[in-house]
Design a protein around this motif. Sequence first.
Motif, mmCIF file in Angstrom:
data_model
loop_
_atom_site.group_PDB
_atom_site.id
_atom_site.type_symbol
_atom_site.label_atom_id
_atom_site.label_comp_id
_atom_site.label_asym_id
_atom_site.label_seq_id
_atom_site.Cartn_x
_atom_site.Cartn_y
_atom_site.Cartn_z
ATOM 1 N N ALA A 107 -30.623 -58.571 -26.063
ATOM 2 C CA ALA A 107 -29.495 -58.256 -25.173
ATOM 3 C C ALA A 107 -28.608 -57.217 -25.847
ATOM 4 N N SER A 108 -29.096 -55.986 -25.886
ATOM 5 C CA SER A 108 -28.330 -54.903 -26.496
ATOM 6 C C SER A 108 -28.710 -53.601 -25.809
ATOM 7 N N TRP A 112 -28.417 -54.615 -21.534
ATOM 8 C CA TRP A 112 -27.243 -55.286 -20.963
ATOM 9 C C TRP A 112 -27.193 -55.069 -19.466
ATOM 10 N N TYR A 115 -29.593 -57.507 -17.917
ATOM 11 C CA TYR A 115 -29.082 -58.876 -17.957
ATOM 12 C C TYR A 115 -27.918 -59.057 -16.989
ATOM 13 N N ALA A 116 -27.100 -58.027 -16.805
ATOM 14 C CA ALA A 116 -25.923 -58.133 -15.941
ATOM 15 C C ALA A 116 -26.258 -57.869 -14.475
#
Length: 162
Positions: A107-108, A112, A115-116
């Motif tokens: 998660a980088s 992101w 994931y968002a």
Amino acid sequence: MTRLFLARLLLALTLLAPMVVTGTPALAVEPDEILDDPVLEGRARDLSKDLRCLVCRNENIDESNADLARDLRLLVRERLVAGDSNDEAMDFIVERYGEYVLLSPRASGANWLLYAAGPLMLVLALILAGGYIRSRTPSAEDPGAEGLSAQERAQLDRILKD
């Protein structure tokens, strides 16, 4: 007698099916790959569970029999024997093969956004649904909101009597 036997056989096969399908993770690791040091071997197995076989796609390299999975297993063990920490070994492999090799991406960076995206789309859908429902609800200024007028009620009664 035959039906009872078939029912028992079917039950036994049903109970054994998950074991046959999943197998054991150690099946793909060949004896010549296993390290002599059990601590290093345990670390290698832990890392292997998080690495995707690039041939089999959704299988970790410990469970895959593909040649590339074998090469990755050997590379993991080679890095650990060279003295790398788990993070250093994983970073080396990710640098070499890309982040796709990870079964669960980090998660980088640009991840992101991925994931968002799900929660953001849910919030957007709720806002749009709320706006749609609110626009469909009759307001107090709506002329049809109070019901039928006396004249309309009389006309409706007359129609219904005929």
